[in-house]
Design an enzyme around this catalytic site. Structure first.
Site, PDB file in Angstrom:
ATOM      1  N   THR A 214     -82.596  50.728  -7.350  1.00 53.84           N
ATOM      2  CA  THR A 214     -82.284  51.882  -7.108  1.00 53.84           C
ATOM      3  C   THR A 214     -83.006  53.078  -7.579  1.00 53.84           C
ATOM      4  O   THR A 214     -82.955  54.386  -7.847  1.00 53.84           O
ATOM      5  CB  THR A 214     -80.802  52.295  -7.696  1.00 53.84           C
ATOM      6  OG1 THR A 214     -80.578  51.679  -8.841  1.00 53.84           O
ATOM      7  CG2 THR A 214     -79.592  51.427  -6.766  1.00 53.84           C
ATOM      8  N   THR A 217     -86.473  52.420 -12.986  1.00 57.99           N
ATOM      9  CA  THR A 217     -87.909  52.229 -13.704  1.00 57.99           C
ATOM     10  C   THR A 217     -88.542  53.324 -13.161  1.00 57.99           C
ATOM     11  O   THR A 217     -89.433  53.962 -13.856  1.00 57.99           O
ATOM     12  CB  THR A 217     -88.607  50.879 -13.047  1.00 57.99           C
ATOM     13  OG1 THR A 217     -87.764  49.829 -13.376  1.00 57.99           O
ATOM     14  CG2 THR A 217     -89.785  50.783 -13.848  1.00 57.99           C
ATOM     15  N   GLU A 434     -70.395  37.215  19.843  1.00 63.41           N
ATOM     16  CA  GLU A 434     -70.765  38.477  19.640  1.00 63.41           C
ATOM     17  C   GLU A 434     -69.872  39.566  20.089  1.00 63.41           C
ATOM     18  O   GLU A 434     -69.288  40.476  19.543  1.00 63.41           O
ATOM     19  CB  GLU A 434     -72.211  38.964  19.759  1.00 63.41           C
ATOM     20  CG  GLU A 434     -73.054  37.759  18.959  1.00 63.41           C
ATOM     21  CD  GLU A 434     -72.710  37.931  17.363  1.00 63.41           C
ATOM     22  OE1 GLU A 434     -72.141  38.951  16.950  1.00 63.41           O
ATOM     23  OE2 GLU A 434     -73.070  36.861  16.905  1.00 63.41           O
ATOM     24  N   HIS A 437     -66.728  39.851  18.591  1.00 64.32           N
ATOM     25  CA  HIS A 437     -66.546  40.957  17.513  1.00 64.32           C
ATOM     26  C   HIS A 437     -66.596  42.126  17.814  1.00 64.32           C
ATOM     27  O   HIS A 437     -65.807  43.052  17.424  1.00 64.32           O
ATOM     28  CB  HIS A 437     -67.974  40.834  16.637  1.00 64.32           C
ATOM     29  CG  HIS A 437     -67.865  39.657  15.646  1.00 64.32           C
ATOM     30  ND1 HIS A 437     -66.924  39.175  14.821  1.00 64.32           N
ATOM     31  CD2 HIS A 437     -68.911  38.391  15.662  1.00 64.32           C
ATOM     32  CE1 HIS A 437     -67.531  37.978  14.043  1.00 64.32           C
ATOM     33  NE2 HIS A 437     -68.570  37.612  14.680  1.00 64.32           N
TER      34      HIS A 437
HETATM   35  P1  ADP Z   1     -84.900  49.429 -10.400  1.00 63.45           P
HETATM   36  O1  ADP Z   1     -83.790  50.261 -10.529  1.00 63.45           O
HETATM   37  O2  ADP Z   1     -84.719  48.071 -10.255  1.00 63.45           O
HETATM   38  O3  ADP Z   1     -85.860  49.453 -11.534  1.00 63.45           O
HETATM   39  P2  ADP Z   1     -87.392  50.720  -9.304  1.00 63.45           P
HETATM   40  O4  ADP Z   1     -87.303  51.799 -10.179  1.00 63.45           O
HETATM   41  O5  ADP Z   1     -88.118  49.427  -9.513  1.00 63.45           O
HETATM   42  O6  ADP Z   1     -85.805  50.122  -9.179  1.00 63.45           O
HETATM   43  O7  ADP Z   1     -87.515  51.044  -7.680  1.00 63.45           O
HETATM   44  C1  ADP Z   1     -88.229  49.830  -6.963  1.00 63.45           C
HETATM   45  C2  ADP Z   1     -88.978  51.097  -5.745  1.00 63.45           C
HETATM   46  O8  ADP Z   1     -87.751  51.416  -4.764  1.00 63.45           O
HETATM   47  C3  ADP Z   1     -89.645  52.286  -6.298  1.00 63.45           C
HETATM   48  O9  ADP Z   1     -90.993  51.912  -6.658  1.00 63.45           O
HETATM   49  C4  ADP Z   1     -89.566  53.196  -5.124  1.00 63.45           C
HETATM   50  O10 ADP Z   1     -90.540  52.867  -4.209  1.00 63.45           O
HETATM   51  C5  ADP Z   1     -88.400  52.816  -4.363  1.00 63.45           C
HETATM   52  N1  ADP Z   1     -87.207  53.734  -4.802  1.00 63.45           N
HETATM   53  C6  ADP Z   1     -86.100  53.304  -5.449  1.00 63.45           C
HETATM   54  N2  ADP Z   1     -85.293  54.305  -5.504  1.00 63.45           N
HETATM   55  C7  ADP Z   1     -85.959  55.424  -5.209  1.00 63.45           C
HETATM   56  C8  ADP Z   1     -85.516  56.885  -5.169  1.00 63.45           C
HETATM   57  N3  ADP Z   1     -84.331  57.351  -5.466  1.00 63.45           N
HETATM   58  N4  ADP Z   1     -86.514  57.753  -4.431  1.00 63.45           N
HETATM   59  C9  ADP Z   1     -87.513  57.148  -3.924  1.00 63.45           C
HETATM   60  N5  ADP Z   1     -87.728  55.799  -3.899  1.00 63.45           N
HETATM   61  C10 ADP Z   1     -87.299  55.027  -4.499  1.00 63.45           C
HETATM   62 ZN    ZN Z   2     -69.620  35.997  13.737  1.00 60.85          ZN
HETATM   63 MG    MG Z   3     -86.620  48.204 -12.869  1.00 65.34          MG
END
Ligand code: ADP
Ligand code: ZN
Ligand code: MG
Length: 614
Positions: A214, A217, A434, A437
């Site tokens: 999300t 990092t 399908e 569903h």
């Molecule tokens: P985590 O929450 O697991 O630490 P990361 O920060 O490593 O996730 O996110 C992984 C990748 O997903 C990022 O490098 C980016 O490319 C993409 N990403 C995730 N969230 C966003 C966001 N809110 N906006 C833009 N890119 C995102």
């Molecule tokens: Zn099914």
């Molecule tokens: Mg992370």
């Protein structure tokens, strides 16, 4: 990670190998030069027969080395012990070589350091060489690993400054609340006096919590980029590597470095690896190490006051496992939720990542965002990339809507398996399944419209699937919606039963999902009449799928099972009823799907709403 363990171990092995090699070399060298030892008498005979060409007595006069040449011109090297009573010089002068030349003879120059020299050459020199080589190798390894094996206990937190993370808040789409909370921290680092004059104390630490992918990092990196202060980043797992007891030392070192560089930000990623609740240790021993590391972290966090300008950020997707002590005020007292993006957030994330590629003018990112409910930022970034890859595969430079749609399906259901052969009979079953569903979904109110039905098999193992895209993100699930969903899950199997009179294994995934939903209706959502609003299950680990554990007696558990079963049975009956009522549509739609393999939601609705031909 064992990144610094590697060079350490291999260094020892390397030294051992080197020594072994050296001993072997010294043992083998003399035999290599094929010196033959002969008695003095034989030496004299050889001199007389004219074989000897050169004679040299050792410096101390005890040994004589000589060269011979036989008829074929082959030279050999001999050694003999010297006899002191004879006048060797006179004898040698009297004799000639076979070629009638005088014998060359003499005595080695006295050299006091001879034995020392020999020692240096045969032992020290190779040793030094080996050592040099070893050091070189170590350096190379370290460079590759980015660690430093010799500085035990030094944390290898990488220091980042603005230019290096290169990320700013502009790179993070959506997540406005998280950004706002973090902006405050950045602001504090820029102008601490503003806060101090009011007497406000900045929180020491902020904990980013949310499901994987999300952007936790990413957010931390963006903070570093925005604040323009040194940024120490270390993963929780890096504390617990190498030798026992090093984790605590690393924490100490990290905080020492940080307080020297203040104002700065320390970021501990995946903090759950060290921050796990202590009483949960459970497994036999071996947790001391982690506990010590955690204790050290707690001590360090208490040890410095926030006015110094060291702010600690941490990220985790398992906040429920964290030690309570970490979360009390004065430590990670701020919790910043980083949740899965909503519709607007998904669109914003798609836009951020779409900047890196060339998009067709009439691409509709909103539609893609709508079709990807429940996906994380990382998955959305992946969808954009998959779409770009697909465009390249089709020899296009511009990514169009079809690429994006196909990418969504790749992420949801895996790649198309063009090569997979499915018998016409099986295809017919899948088509009815399908359509079952889709038909039940469409005939119920309160259920998301069908957007696509396909019977093209996917690498994930799905032989076909029905895509339903809700018109808008919903946060609440009503009891009716839940029951409708379960009916829709059971409808695949119901269609098979109705048309073929028997059923296949194709419904296994449907069964799983229906059961899970029915179960949570009973145990957690308070949607069953028998149990009313009683909580029967607690869920931990909510961001990683959720582990449910029962909190009731075994008798109640049996009641729960009965209740779940009755919900599913009722739904199954309902689905069968809907399909029986609409049998003609079921056949028409299935035939159409068989012919086309993939149909859109509009095509589906059109046939469904057609007046039956009279
Ligand atoms: P985590 O929450 O697991 O630490 P990361 O920060 O490593 O996730 O996110 C992984 C990748 O997903 C990022 O490098 C980016 O490319 C993409 N990403 C995730 N969230 C966003 C966001 N809110 N906006 C833009 N890119 C995102
Ligand atoms: Zn099914
Ligand atoms: Mg992370």
């Amino acid at each position: 990670m064992q990144q610094t363990k590697g060079p350490q171990k291999s260094f020892v092995i390397f030294i051992a190998l080197g020594l072994f090699f050296l001993i072997m070399l010294n043992a083998l060298l003399p035999s290599l030069s094929r010196t033959q030892k002969v008695p003095y008498s034989e030496f004299l005979q050889m001199v007389e027969s004219g074989q000897v060409t050169e004679v040299q007595q050792s410096a101390d006069g005890t040994e004589i080395a000589f060269l011979t040449k036989d008829q074929n011109g082959k030279t050999s090297y001999y050694l003999t012990a010297a006899m002191t009573e004879t006048d060797l010089a006179a004898v040698l002068q009297q004799h000639k070589t076979a070629e009638d030349k005088p014998i060359v003879f003499g005595r080695e120059l006295p050299s006091k350091n001879r034995s020392l020299m020999m020692f240096v050459i045969s032992w020290m020199l190779p040793l030094l060489l080996l050592l040099g080589l070893g050091i070189l190798l170590m350096r190379m390894m370290q460079k590759k690993m980015g660690g430093n094996a010799m500085s035990f206990g030094k944390s290898n937190a990488k220091i980042y400054v603005q230019a290096q993370t290169g990320k700013t808040f502009a790179d993070v789409a959506g997540q406005d609340e998280a950004k706002e909370a973090l902006t405050e921290i950045v602001d504090f680092l820029h102008s601490p006096d503003k806060y101090r004059s009011v007497g406000a104390v900045m929180p020491k630490g902020a904990l980013l919590v949310g499901p994987p992918g999300t952007g936790k990092t990413l957010l931390a990196k963006a903070v570093a980029g925005e604040a323009g202060v040194p940024f120490f980043s270390i993963a929780g797992s890096e504390f617990v590597e190498m030798f026992v007891g090093m984790g605590a030392a690393r924490v100490r070192d990290l905080f020492k470095q940080a307080s020297e560089k203040a104002p700065c930000i320390v970021f501990i990623d995946e903090i759950d690896t060290i921050g796990k609740s202590r009483d949960r240790a459970g497994s036999m021993g071996g947790n001391d190490e982690r506990e010590q590391t955690l204790n050290q972290l707690l001590t360090e966090m208490d040890g410095f006051d926030g006015s110094k300008g060291v702010i600690i950020l941490a990220a985790t997707n398992r906040p429920d496992t964290l030690d309570k002590a970490l979360l009390r005020p004065g430590r990670f007292d701020r919790r910043i939720p980083v949740e899965l993006p909503d519709l607007a957030g998904r669109e914003a994330i798609l836009k951020v990542h779409a900047k890196k590629i060339m998009l067709d003018e009439n691409v509709d990112l909103t539609a893609i965002a709508r079709a990807t409910s429940g996906t994380s930022g990382a998955e959305l970034a992946n969808i954009i990339n998959e779409a770009a890859l697909r465009a390249v595969k089709c020899n296009r430079r511009i990514v169009n809507q079809t690429d994006l749609q196909e990418a969504v399906e790749v992420i949801i259901a895996g790649y198309q398996r063009k090569g997979k052969v499915i018998s016409p009979k099986e295809k017919r079953i899948v088509a009815y399944h399908e359509i079952g569903h889709a038909l039940v979904a469409a005939k119920q109110t309160e259920s998301a419209p069908v957007t696509k039905i396909t019977i093209v098999p996917r690498t994930s193992g799905a032989l076909g699937y029905t895509m339903q895209v809700p018109e808008e993100d919903t946060n609440l699930l009503s009891k009716e919606e839940a029951l409708n969903k379960i009916a829709t899950y059971t409808a695949g199997r119901a269609a098979e039963e109705l048309v073929f009179g028997s059923f296949t294994s194709g419904a296994s995934n449907d069964i799983e999902q229906a059961t899970r939903l029915a179960r949570s209706m009973v145990t957690r959502l308070g949607m069953s009449s028998e149990f009313d609003m009683m909580a029967l299950e607690t869920v931990s680990n909510q961001y990683l799928g959720g582990d449910a554990s029962l909190t009731c007696s075994t008798e109640t558990a049996a009641h729960i099972d009965a209740e779940v079963l009755s919900i599913i049975k009722t739904a199954h009956k309902k689905a069968l009823g809907i399909l029986t009522e609409n049998q003609d549509k079921l056949h028409r739609l299935a035939a159409f799907l068989l012919e086309r393999e993939t149909i859109t939601g509009e095509e589906f609705m059109q046939i469904l709403n057609e007046e039956p031909a009279a």
